[in-house]
Design a protein around this motif. Structure first.
Motif, PDB file in Angstrom:
ATOM      1  N   THR A 239      40.016  38.443  40.540  1.00 10.56           N
ATOM      2  CA  THR A 239      38.692  38.857  40.088  1.00 10.56           C
ATOM      3  C   THR A 239      38.799  39.491  38.705  1.00 10.56           C
ATOM      4  O   THR A 239      39.859  40.002  38.324  1.00 10.56           O
ATOM      5  CB  THR A 239      38.059  39.872  41.055  1.00 10.56           C
TER       6      THR A 239
ATOM      7  N   ILE B 246      36.741  35.015  40.248  1.00 10.15           N
ATOM      8  CA  ILE B 246      35.421  35.542  40.584  1.00 10.15           C
ATOM      9  C   ILE B 246      35.129  36.726  39.678  1.00 10.15           C
ATOM     10  O   ILE B 246      35.982  37.591  39.473  1.00 10.15           O
ATOM     11  CB  ILE B 246      35.371  35.972  42.064  1.00 10.15           C
ATOM     12  N   SER B 247      33.915  36.774  39.121  1.00 16.47           N
ATOM     13  CA  SER B 247      33.544  37.879  38.233  1.00 16.47           C
ATOM     14  C   SER B 247      32.806  38.966  39.008  1.00 16.47           C
ATOM     15  O   SER B 247      32.090  38.699  39.974  1.00 16.47           O
ATOM     16  CB  SER B 247      32.665  37.370  37.085  1.00 16.47           C
ATOM     17  N   LEU B 248      33.003  40.217  38.580  1.00 16.32           N
ATOM     18  CA  LEU B 248      32.379  41.378  39.202  1.00 16.32           C
ATOM     19  C   LEU B 248      31.504  42.095  38.195  1.00 16.32           C
ATOM     20  O   LEU B 248      31.861  42.215  37.014  1.00 16.32           O
ATOM     21  CB  LEU B 248      33.444  42.346  39.719  1.00 16.32           C
TER      22      LEU B 248
ATOM     23  N   ALA C  59      30.196  40.859  43.444  1.00 21.57           N
ATOM     24  CA  ALA C  59      30.410  39.518  42.896  1.00 21.57           C
ATOM     25  C   ALA C  59      29.179  39.076  42.107  1.00 21.57           C
ATOM     26  O   ALA C  59      28.047  39.218  42.574  1.00 21.57           O
ATOM     27  CB  ALA C  59      30.703  38.533  44.018  1.00 21.57           C
TER      28      ALA C  59
END
Length: 281
Positions: free
Chosen positions: A139, A162-164, A170
């Motif tokens: 992430t 995955i971007s936060l 998410a």
């Protein structure tokens, strides 16, 4: 179990590269057709010679010839093979595409996404996707520059990230396709100097050699992750059924989907290649 021949779901009008050929031509095909890999055929005979993927291109920015980085002797299938058999080939060999051949001539191609989108979603498999999801997924903060995000995927040897957002929830996903679309191969020159000195009673001779090294590298746009990933994330929960998840991948024409908990935090990822395992168990 699915009773279906691979010819029923394969793509017949195959986008293919050729040998001899240049890597730049492959980049062009992948970008224009939004593909993750293509088979390579011999230019004069049309026989299958290999397969080249986005990963091959990204890992070999210095190489310009297709023949030098393509995978030779790829796993293939015949049009009359059943879907379950081809799915097993993909899983056992950790690949996401299989060229379909007759007498070593390319007649089609099948990907893990094809099997999910055209076959698996029809099975009433109510197992939860947590049985098949990948749990250790990298992430990044969604304001991370693209080159840093790309370095993270390399470090984890993973094909997506995955971007936060600022709250740790998410917010998006970046794939190899996104990185290729936001990059270009540039040539970089570095200069290396080396000096050799010879001492004498009265004289000191200094000689210096200069070496110029040309190296290709991926240069990314100046965007941050959020600019590319967007803000409309498709996701599932760990209790989403295999059938429903396959249907979501088909509906949105995607190959992978993050698995989130009740707080919208990522706990895994489900890919087409993961779901295929549900077909052979």
């Amino acid at each position: 179990m699915i009773i279906m021949k691979i010819s029923e779901i394969m793509t017949e009008n195959v986008q293919a590269g050729s040998v001899p050929g240049t890597v730049s031509s492959i980049y062009e095909i992948l970008r224009e057709e939004k593909l993750s890999g293509v088979p390579i055929v011999k230019k004069h005979t049309g026989e299958l010679a290999g397969v080249i993927t986005r990963s091959d291109l990204i890992k070999n920015p210095d190489e310009d010839q297709v023949a030098m980085i393509m995978s030779r002797n790829p796993i293939t299938a015949a049009p009359d093979e059943d879907v379950n058999s081809v799915a097993r080939k993909m899983i056992n060999n950790n690949i996401r595409r299989v060229p379909i051949t007759v007498d070593n001539k390319l007649v089609g191609i099948v990907t893990s996404a094809d099997i999910t989108n055209k076959a698996l979603w029809k099975i009433n498999n109510t197992e939860p996707v947590e049985k098949y999801m990948v749990r250790n997924v990298p992430t990044v903060w969604d304001k991370t520059p693209l080159p840093i995000a790309y370095s993270i995927t390399n470090f984890f040897n993973f094909k997506s990230v995955i971007s936060l957002n600022d709250d740790g929830k998410a917010s998006g996903i970046l794939t190899e396709t996104d990185f290729i679309n936001e990059s270009r191969v540039v040539e970089e020159q570095t200069i290396h100097n080396s000096s050799v000195s010879t001492e004498g009673d009265k004289w000191t001779w200094n000689s210096q050699s200069v070496m110029y090294i040309l190296k290709n590298r991926l240069q990314f746009s100046d965007k941050i992750v959020k600019d590319v990933a967007g803000d409309k994330l498709v996701s599932v929960t760990r209790k989403t059924s295999v059938k429903e998840c396959a249907n979501i991948l088909r509906q949105y024409n995607i190959e992978q989907v993050p698995v989130l908990n009740m707080a919208d935090e990522p706990i895994g990822l489900v890919r087409s290649s993961d779901l295929m395992r549900a077909m052979i168990q």
